[in-house]
Design a protein around this motif. Structure first.
Motif, mmCIF file in Angstrom:
data_model
loop_
_atom_site.group_PDB
_atom_site.id
_atom_site.type_symbol
_atom_site.label_atom_id
_atom_site.label_comp_id
_atom_site.label_asym_id
_atom_site.label_seq_id
_atom_site.Cartn_x
_atom_site.Cartn_y
_atom_site.Cartn_z
ATOM 1 N N ASP A 1 -24.735 45.562 17.208
ATOM 2 C CA ASP A 1 -23.279 45.711 17.251
ATOM 3 C C ASP A 1 -22.573 44.988 16.109
ATOM 4 N N ARG A 2 -23.323 44.124 15.434
ATOM 5 C CA ARG A 2 -22.762 43.390 14.292
ATOM 6 C C ARG A 2 -23.401 43.841 12.981
ATOM 7 N N GLY A 3 -23.932 45.044 12.990
ATOM 8 C CA GLY A 3 -24.516 45.599 11.777
ATOM 9 C C GLY A 3 -25.975 45.227 11.561
ATOM 10 N N GLY A 4 -26.588 44.574 12.545
ATOM 11 C CA GLY A 4 -27.990 44.170 12.417
ATOM 12 C C GLY A 4 -28.946 45.319 12.680
ATOM 13 N N ASP A 5 -30.214 45.050 12.454
ATOM 14 C CA ASP A 5 -31.271 46.043 12.634
ATOM 15 C C ASP A 5 -31.747 46.043 14.087
ATOM 16 N N ARG A 6 -31.674 47.209 14.739
ATOM 17 C CA ARG A 6 -32.040 47.323 16.153
ATOM 18 C C ARG A 6 -33.511 46.963 16.395
ATOM 19 N N GLU A 7 -34.380 47.414 15.490
ATOM 20 C CA GLU A 7 -35.815 47.130 15.643
ATOM 21 C C GLU A 7 -36.091 45.629 15.529
ATOM 22 N N MET A 8 -35.454 44.970 14.560
ATOM 23 C CA MET A 8 -35.640 43.532 14.399
ATOM 24 C C MET A 8 -35.074 42.782 15.603
ATOM 25 N N PHE A 9 -33.959 43.232 16.126
ATOM 26 C CA PHE A 9 -33.360 42.636 17.318
ATOM 27 C C PHE A 9 -34.352 42.676 18.483
ATOM 28 N N LYS A 10 -34.995 43.822 18.644
ATOM 29 C CA LYS A 10 -35.968 43.994 19.721
ATOM 30 C C LYS A 10 -37.199 43.117 19.484
ATOM 31 N N ARG A 11 -37.623 43.011 18.231
ATOM 32 C CA ARG A 11 -38.778 42.171 17.909
ATOM 33 C C ARG A 11 -38.493 40.707 18.231
ATOM 34 N N VAL A 12 -37.278 40.252 17.962
ATOM 35 C CA VAL A 12 -36.909 38.870 18.269
ATOM 36 C C VAL A 12 -36.937 38.648 19.785
ATOM 37 N N GLN A 13 -36.412 39.609 20.545
ATOM 38 C CA GLN A 13 -36.444 39.496 22.008
ATOM 39 C C GLN A 13 -37.884 39.407 22.507
ATOM 40 N N ASP A 14 -38.752 40.271 21.952
ATOM 41 C CA ASP A 14 -40.162 40.271 22.353
ATOM 42 C C ASP A 14 -40.828 38.947 22.001
ATOM 43 N N ALA A 15 -40.514 38.421 20.813
ATOM 44 C CA ALA A 15 -41.107 37.151 20.381
ATOM 45 C C ALA A 15 -40.690 36.021 21.305
ATOM 46 N N LYS A 16 -39.416 35.997 21.665
ATOM 47 C CA LYS A 16 -38.915 34.964 22.586
ATOM 48 C C LYS A 16 -39.631 35.064 23.923
ATOM 49 N N ASP A 17 -39.733 36.270 24.475
ATOM 50 C CA ASP A 17 -40.389 36.469 25.768
ATOM 51 C C ASP A 17 -41.851 36.049 25.713
ATOM 52 N N ALA A 18 -42.531 36.397 24.617
ATOM 53 C CA ALA A 18 -43.950 36.052 24.479
ATOM 54 C C ALA A 18 -44.141 34.543 24.430
ATOM 55 N N MET A 19 -43.295 33.856 23.657
ATOM 56 C CA MET A 19 -43.432 32.405 23.553
ATOM 57 C C MET A 19 -43.090 31.709 24.862
ATOM 58 N N LEU A 20 -42.055 32.165 25.535
ATOM 59 C CA LEU A 20 -41.674 31.538 26.798
ATOM 60 C C LEU A 20 -42.728 31.779 27.885
ATOM 61 N N SER A 21 -43.369 32.942 27.837
ATOM 62 C CA SER A 21 -44.394 33.216 28.842
ATOM 63 C C SER A 21 -45.603 32.305 28.632
ATOM 64 N N GLU A 22 -45.889 31.931 27.379
ATOM 65 C CA GLU A 22 -46.989 31.014 27.113
ATOM 66 C C GLU A 22 -46.629 29.594 27.511
ATOM 67 N N VAL A 23 -45.369 29.212 27.355
ATOM 68 C CA VAL A 23 -44.910 27.878 27.761
ATOM 69 C C VAL A 23 -45.057 27.736 29.271
ATOM 70 N N ASP A 24 -44.804 28.848 30.006
ATOM 71 C CA ASP A 24 -44.860 28.828 31.464
ATOM 72 C C ASP A 24 -46.273 28.823 32.014
ATOM 73 N N ARG A 25 -47.261 29.164 31.199
ATOM 74 C CA ARG A 25 -48.651 29.262 31.685
ATOM 75 C C ARG A 25 -49.199 27.923 32.096
#
Length: 200
Positions: free
Chosen positions: A176-200
Motif C-alpha cells: 500500500d506504500r509502493g512496496g513489493d508484494r512478494e518481498m512483503f510476503k517473504r518478510v512475513q514468512d521469515a518472521k514466522d519461521a524465526m519465531l516458530s524456532e524461538v518457540d521450539r
C-alpha cells in the motif's frame, strides 16, 4: 542412493557464501521425520529427498547419521494431485540445516494454505514443476535466503528483536506504500519461521 539431483535451471549458492546455522537444534534425522510429517499433512502422493550424502539402503530417504557431504544442498521432490513439485536449499554449510530449512518452508506454506484467504492459487503453486515434456525442472524453486539474513538479525535473535526487525521491513515493503508484494510476503514468512524456532 547418492548424488544430488539439483534442478538444472536453479542457481546454486556459491560455497564461499554458505553460512553456518547455529539456530537449528534438530538433528538431520529429526528434520527428515518432520519433513515427512509435513508432506503427509498436505497430502502428497510420493516424495523423495535428494542429497550428495550416501543414503541408507534400508531407508533410502535417510542419509547416514554422520553425513557431511562436500555439497550440503538438499532437494525435496513430490507429487500431489498428479502435479510434480520441488524445492531446494543450499544456503547453509551443513546438510542438516538445509533440510531443516526445507521443512520450515513447507510448514509455513501449509499454514498459509490453511488460512481462510483467497489468493487465486495454491500456496504451493510456485513449487509446481511443468509437465515432463516441457522439462522437469523449470518450475522448481530455491528456498530463499535464510530468514535471519532477510530480517538482518542474528541467527539466534530473541523474539522481540525479530518482531522489531520484521515490523521495520514490513513497513518498508508494504504494497500500500509502493512496496513489493512478494518481498512483503517473504518478510512475513521469515518472521514466522524465526519465531516458530524461538518457540521450539
Amino acid at each position: 542412493m547418492t548424488g544430488l539431483d539439483w534442478p538444472a535451471t536453479l542457481k546454486r549458492t556459491d560455497p564461499a557464501e554458505r553460512t553456518r546455522n547455529n539456530r537449528y537444534a534438530a538433528s538431520l534425522r529429526d528434520s527428515i521425520d518432520d519433513l515427512e510429517t509435513e508432506l503427509g499433512r498436505v497430502g502428497v502422493d510420493d516424495w523423495r529427498l535428494s542429497t550428495a550424502a550416501q543414503h541408507q539402503k534400508r531407508n533410502p530417504r535417510y542419509p547416514y547419521a554422520n553425513a557431511s557431504p562436500t555439497d550440503p544442498g538438499a532437494v525435496v521432490r513430490w507429487t500431489m494431485d498428479g502435479d510434480q513439485y520441488a524445492v531446494a536449499c543450499d544456503a547453509y554449510s551443513r546438510l542438516r540445516d538445509n533440510v531443516r530449512t526445507l521443512y520450515l518452508y513447507l510448514r509455513e506454506k501449509r499454514k498459509m494454505e490453511q488460512r481462510p484467504v483467497e489468493t487465486g492459487e495454491s500456496e504451493f503453486a510456485n513449487a509446481r514443476l511443468p509437465p515432463a515434456d516441457e522439462g522437469a525442472t523449470q518450475g522448481a524453486v530455491v528456498a530463499r535466503q535464510p530468514p535471519h539474513v532477510l530480517l538482518d538479525v542474528a541467527p539466534n535473535a530473541p523474539a522481540n528483536v525479530v518482531k522489531a526487525a520484521a515490523r521495520q521491513k514490513l513497513k518498508e515493503h508494504h504494497p500500500d506504500r509502493g512496496g513489493d508484494r512478494e518481498m512483503f510476503k517473504r518478510v512475513q514468512d521469515a518472521k514466522d519461521a524465526m519465531l516458530s524456532e524461538v518457540d521450539r
